[in-house]
Design an enzyme around this catalytic site. Structure first.
Site, PDB file in Angstrom:
ATOM      1  N   LYS A   1      37.915  10.326 -22.790  1.00  0.00           N
ATOM      2  CA  LYS A   1      38.522   9.678 -21.741  1.00  0.00           C
ATOM      3  C   LYS A   1      38.427   8.261 -21.380  1.00  0.00           C
ATOM      4  O   LYS A   1      36.816   7.945 -21.110  1.00  0.00           O
ATOM      5  CB  LYS A   1      40.034  10.110 -21.384  1.00  0.00           C
ATOM      6  CG  LYS A   1      40.180  11.268 -21.787  1.00  0.00           C
ATOM      7  CD  LYS A   1      41.563  12.637 -21.135  1.00  0.00           C
ATOM      8  CE  LYS A   1      41.670  13.304 -21.672  1.00  0.00           C
ATOM      9  NZ  LYS A   1      42.955  14.013 -20.641  1.00  0.00           N
TER      10      LYS A   1
ATOM     11  N   GLU B   1      40.367  23.467 -18.889  1.00  0.00           N
ATOM     12  CA  GLU B   1      40.940  23.362 -18.491  1.00  0.00           C
ATOM     13  C   GLU B   1      41.717  24.781 -18.906  1.00  0.00           C
ATOM     14  O   GLU B   1      43.328  24.913 -19.304  1.00  0.00           O
ATOM     15  CB  GLU B   1      42.560  22.458 -18.959  1.00  0.00           C
ATOM     16  CG  GLU B   1      41.948  21.209 -18.372  1.00  0.00           C
ATOM     17  CD  GLU B   1      43.488  20.213 -18.273  1.00  0.00           C
ATOM     18  OE1 GLU B   1      44.128  20.682 -19.716  1.00  0.00           O
ATOM     19  OE2 GLU B   1      43.783  19.520 -17.293  1.00  0.00           O
TER      20      GLU B   1
ATOM     21  N   GLU C   1      52.432   9.788 -21.204  1.00  0.00           N
ATOM     22  CA  GLU C   1      52.752  11.688 -20.721  1.00  0.00           C
ATOM     23  C   GLU C   1      52.918  10.981 -19.001  1.00  0.00           C
ATOM     24  O   GLU C   1      53.041  11.452 -17.639  1.00  0.00           O
ATOM     25  CB  GLU C   1      51.465  12.027 -20.178  1.00  0.00           C
ATOM     26  CG  GLU C   1      50.989  13.400 -19.587  1.00  0.00           C
ATOM     27  CD  GLU C   1      49.569  14.123 -19.563  1.00  0.00           C
ATOM     28  OE1 GLU C   1      48.954  13.692 -20.880  1.00  0.00           O
ATOM     29  OE2 GLU C   1      49.510  14.837 -19.037  1.00  0.00           O
TER      30      GLU C   1
ATOM     31  N   ASN D   1      44.610  21.842 -27.222  1.00  0.00           N
ATOM     32  CA  ASN D   1      44.754  23.463 -26.850  1.00  0.00           C
ATOM     33  C   ASN D   1      45.297  24.328 -28.153  1.00  0.00           C
ATOM     34  O   ASN D   1      46.198  24.447 -28.348  1.00  0.00           O
ATOM     35  CB  ASN D   1      45.761  23.275 -25.941  1.00  0.00           C
ATOM     36  CG  ASN D   1      45.382  22.454 -24.579  1.00  0.00           C
ATOM     37  OD1 ASN D   1      44.253  22.386 -24.324  1.00  0.00           O
ATOM     38  ND2 ASN D   1      46.495  21.642 -23.946  1.00  0.00           N
TER      39      ASN D   1
ATOM     40  N   GLU E   1      38.562   7.990 -26.129  1.00  0.00           N
ATOM     41  CA  GLU E   1      40.225   8.480 -26.570  1.00  0.00           C
ATOM     42  C   GLU E   1      41.322   8.222 -25.308  1.00  0.00           C
ATOM     43  O   GLU E   1      40.851   7.938 -24.213  1.00  0.00           O
ATOM     44  CB  GLU E   1      40.366   9.996 -25.633  1.00  0.00           C
ATOM     45  CG  GLU E   1      40.924  10.766 -26.165  1.00  0.00           C
ATOM     46  CD  GLU E   1      41.324  11.884 -26.187  1.00  0.00           C
ATOM     47  OE1 GLU E   1      40.483  12.856 -26.605  1.00  0.00           O
ATOM     48  OE2 GLU E   1      42.175  12.720 -25.355  1.00  0.00           O
TER      49      GLU E   1
ATOM     50  N   ASP F   1      42.408  11.223 -15.906  1.00  0.00           N
ATOM     51  CA  ASP F   1      43.132  12.050 -16.632  1.00  0.00           C
ATOM     52  C   ASP F   1      44.152  10.295 -17.378  1.00  0.00           C
ATOM     53  O   ASP F   1      45.404  11.150 -16.731  1.00  0.00           O
ATOM     54  CB  ASP F   1      43.710  12.891 -16.726  1.00  0.00           C
ATOM     55  CG  ASP F   1      44.733  13.891 -18.000  1.00  0.00           C
ATOM     56  OD1 ASP F   1      44.578  12.885 -18.832  1.00  0.00           O
ATOM     57  OD2 ASP F   1      45.143  14.451 -17.268  1.00  0.00           O
TER      58      ASP F   1
HETATM   59  C1  BDP Z   1      46.132  15.903 -20.087  1.00  0.00           C
HETATM   60  C2  BDP Z   1      47.656  17.037 -20.581  1.00  0.00           C
HETATM   61  C3  BDP Z   1      47.054  18.228 -20.469  1.00  0.00           C
HETATM   62  C4  BDP Z   1      45.844  17.569 -21.585  1.00  0.00           C
HETATM   63  C5  BDP Z   1      44.607  17.647 -20.807  1.00  0.00           C
HETATM   64  C6  BDP Z   1      43.988  17.012 -22.785  1.00  0.00           C
HETATM   65  O1  BDP Z   1      48.086  16.616 -19.057  1.00  0.00           O
HETATM   66  O2  BDP Z   1      48.532  18.744 -21.322  1.00  0.00           O
HETATM   67  O3  BDP Z   1      45.826  19.150 -22.852  1.00  0.00           O
HETATM   68  O4  BDP Z   1      44.907  16.774 -20.810  1.00  0.00           O
HETATM   69  O5  BDP Z   1      44.302  16.033 -22.629  1.00  0.00           O
HETATM   70  O6  BDP Z   1      45.966  14.765 -19.253  1.00  0.00           O
HETATM   71  O7  BDP Z   1      43.181  18.294 -22.548  1.00  0.00           O
END
Ligand code: BDP
Length: 711
Positions: A373, A304, A406, A223, A400, A378
């Site tokens: 990912k 997002e 997290e 981000n 990834e 996630d």
């Molecule tokens: C999510 C996280 C967020 C990340 C997003 C990402 O909560 O903070 O910005 O993935 O990978 O797991 O872009």
């Protein structure tokens, strides 16, 4: 003294003077990670090693070779308690370590790729041979690892090649010093001090990564702030790049897609607009002028809320290819992330990445690799592999993984992640028939990808011990080792790390390895058993399965578990979202029948009645309770296991981990309670014997979560 001898002496003195071994600190603080190099207790063993390591030969002034020689010198000084000289030429001397670029025996040299190394015994010397200086550097760390894990040297013969070309850490670090999803303090990068002051820690960071073979680091958050592309920040990043360079590490930047507008003053960031394309080409030129080995760009776009090419009616390939064009004159790549999902209340988020990227297979420039990912949602404690891995034969895909915890209890829960990484890598996608594992997709051996990469979202921060939880260092270590060689086992990696970091005492090594290897399953049991996922609010700590309000449906917990009066789980078969159709038929077959679906994945794919009898002989409700309760109880077992090794490891690390385990135990019981009390309202059944019903009520658990999450 003739001039040749004199210059050799100068080189020798210089090298001796620049590398120092600080020795163990009075109180262990974890700073040295797995590069501890404490004195080997057994004098016999020390002597045996010392006979093979009487001097280090390195020729010339190459900074990477110098880093390799320095590391050997520091390591040997610590391990053997002796200062080992670095010399330019061994002459007729034997019994030393020779660093050699490209002059290994021809046959074996052919076995080496650009960064691989070979360690062999030749003419009574140990020769570390690589085709490049980086190969030698990795070999130097490889040799030290042999000593740290007490392997014999006299008969050494090792060849090791990285399986993947780009082995990267992704830091989610911000300009204001915070780290998104970081649990070990603030950023390592002191932006306000850079580029003038270089914190010594940058070099130790580079050493640790080089010891694993990590060769790239994205220094900022996906981000991304556009600031990172300003002249000021490019200078700061160039200063970091300079420290990392002798360790074979290149820097990369996450970019903010509309930067041409926000910092470039253009009216648009449309990737097909000529002015925008020129802006990026000029930006690349500016970066490469200061960082000639700049690695490239990482991009989170149309994800997002982050802007991207779709804002201009273009697709991901248009965006990625424009950046690839800007990098064309240089040796840089574009890592374009596939982490996308629209806020569609009717959609299944599981399917989103495939829906957006599947049709773009083969449409990306040669310099682009799509970064996926491991799972479709996630970074959950357990996920099936992302369907994209089975379906993009013409597009190089990077793996990834997330190292930072997290979704794994932040810095208080001990979860050894190698089993998570391995489970994904070893799963068969059947993309080209049997043995089309995710590992083979990622390392390029299945489809012959031109670029191969693996990325790990870093768990490092400004905490003195780098990772907050001392045991989380093992996750950084394991990720790096697997990025180098995906065939290593989770157990072998744990054993190495323990010996290098905690103790070499065989019983203790065994106990700690056992603890680490079971830790992930234990966490899954008290947190997301049987294929449950994402029971959190935005903070991602402590399950809140009751959470049903958010700005988007797929940011609630109820979206994922779908508990109702009938049962639990997300139907992703043809009677539900049919996400399973995104996999090869063999994979579908593995998961699409609720009767035969392996229990760890059951609720990922099926909505199962509470009273349904599972393969264990228990009903769904009873099985869930069994797992929640045994999971939480097992943290008690972890504590006992840890107590057994008290005398084998330093008191500071022992106490730190013991305290964190105590917290983990408390939290595991709380998390179990949160789930069972909530689900019980739907299942309407008692907690099965021998388990006792929670001491608190659902309301009390909800209050506890609010207190913790500062609501
Ligand atoms: C999510 C996280 C967020 C990340 C997003 C990402 O909560 O903070 O910005 O993935 O990978 O797991 O872009």
């Amino acid at each position: 003294m003739n001039s040749i001898k004199y210059s050799k002496l100068v080189v020798f003195l210089l090298l001796v003077a620049t590398s120092t071994y600080a020795g163990p600190p009075d109180r262990e603080d974890g700073y040295r990670l797995w590069l501890k190099y404490d004195l080997i207790n057994d004098a016999g063993q020390r002597d045996a090693y010392a006979r093979s390591a009487q001097f280090i030969v390195v020729n010339g002034n190459n900074p990477v070779l110098k880093a390799a020689a320095d590391e050997l010198q520091i390591g040997l000084q610590g391990l053997l308690g002796k200062s080992i000289p670095i010399i330019a030429n061994a002459g007729s001397r034997t019994g030393g370590i020779v660093l050699a670029v490209g002059n290994g025996p021809t046959a074996s040299n052919q076995e080496l790729n650009a960064e691989g190394y070979q360690i062999s015994s030749r003419s009574n010397n140990i020769v570390i041979n690589g085709k490049t200086e980086s190969g030698v550097l990795y070999g130097a760390f490889g040799l030290l690892r042999q000593l740290q894990t007490r392997q014999p040297l006299s008969t050494i013969s090792l060849t090791s090649n990285p399986k993947v070309r780009y082995r990267m850490l992704n830091h989610w670090d911000n300009t204001n010093g915070t780290i998104e999803r970081g649990y070990a303090g603030g950023t390592l990068w002191k932006w306000f001090e850079l580029p003038e002051r270089l914190d010594p820690r940058y070099r130790d960071y580079a050493r640790a990564n080089a010891s694993l073979g990590i060769n790239g680091t994205v220094v900022n958050n996906v981000n991304a702030s556009a600031r990172f592309l300003t002249g000021e920040y490019i200078q700061k990043i160039a200063a970091l790049a300079k420290v990392f360079r002798p360790y074979g590490i290149r820097v990369y930047l996450s970019i903010y897609f509309p930067a041409p507008k926000t910092i470039g003053g253009l009216k648009t960031a449309d990737p097909l607009d000529p002015e925008v394309r020129k802006w990026w080409a000029d930006k690349a030129k500016e970066i490469y002028a200061l960082i000639p080995d700049f690695g490239g760009f990482l991009v989170k776009a149309n994800s997002e809320g982050e802007p991207g090419p779709q804002d201009y009616g273009r697709n991901h390939a248009d965006g990625a290819n424009m950046l690839a064009d800007a990098l064309k004159p240089y040796d840089g790549i574009v890592l374009w992330r596939a982490f996308v999902y629209k806020a569609d209340p009717k959609a299944d988020r599981f399917k989103a990445a495939y829906e957006e990227f599947g049709d773009l297979d083969g449409k990306f420039d040669k310099k682009v690799i799509v970064q996926v990912k491991n799972g479709p949602i996630d970074f959950q404690p357990r996920e099936p592999f992302s369907p994209l891995f089975g379906k993009m034969p013409k597009t190089p895909l990077a793996m990834e993984f997330q190292i930072t915890q997290e979704y794994l209890g932040f810095a208080t829960h001990m979860v050894y992640e190698a089993p998570i990484f391995k489970e994904c890598l070893e799963t068969d996608t059947y993309a080209k028939g049997k043995n089309s594992t995710v590992a083979r997709v990622v390392d390029g051996s299945l489809h012959g990808y031109a670029i191969t990469a693996m990325a790990g979202v870093a768990n490092t921060g400004s905490d003195r011990n780098w990772t907050g939880h001392p045991m989380a260092q093992a996750n950084w270590y394991a990720y790096g080792r697997l990025a180098w060689d995906n065939t290593l086992s989770a157990e072998a990696i744990a054993n190495e790390w323990i010996k290098m970091t905690l103790t070499n005492e065989p019983q203790a090594v065994k106990r700690i390895a056992d603890l680490m290897l079971r830790s992930r399953e234990i966490y899954v049991n008290y947190n997301t058993p049987l294929g449950l996922s994402r029971p959190w609010s935005g903070v991602h700590f402590a399950p809140e399965p009751w959470q049903n309000k958010s700005s988007r449906p797929d940011w609630t917990a109820i979206y994922y578990h779908r508990a109702d009066s009938v049962g639990l789980g997300f139907d992703r078969t043809s009677t539900g979202s049919n996400a399973l159709a995104q996999y090869s038929p063999e994979v579908q077959q593995r998961w699409n029948n609720a009767e035969t679906c392996p229990l760890p994945y059951l609720l990922w794919f099926h909505h199962v009645p509470w009273t349904k009898k599972l393969a264990t002989g228990r009903t769904l409700w009873d099985e869930l309770c069994t797992r929640f309760y045994t999971g939480a109880d097992s943290v008690g077992w972890m504590q006992q296991q840890w107590a057994q090794v008290k005398n084998n490891i330093d008191p500071e690390t022992y106490a730190d981990v013991a305290a964190r385990l105590e917290t983990q135990h408390k939290e595991a019981i709380w998390w179990r309670d949160a789930w069972v009390l909530y689900l019980q309202e739907y299942a309407r059944q008692p907690i099965p014997a021998p388990y006792k019903k929670p001491k608190r009520t659902l309301d009390e658990v909800k209050q506890l979560v609010d207190i913790y999450l500062l609501r």
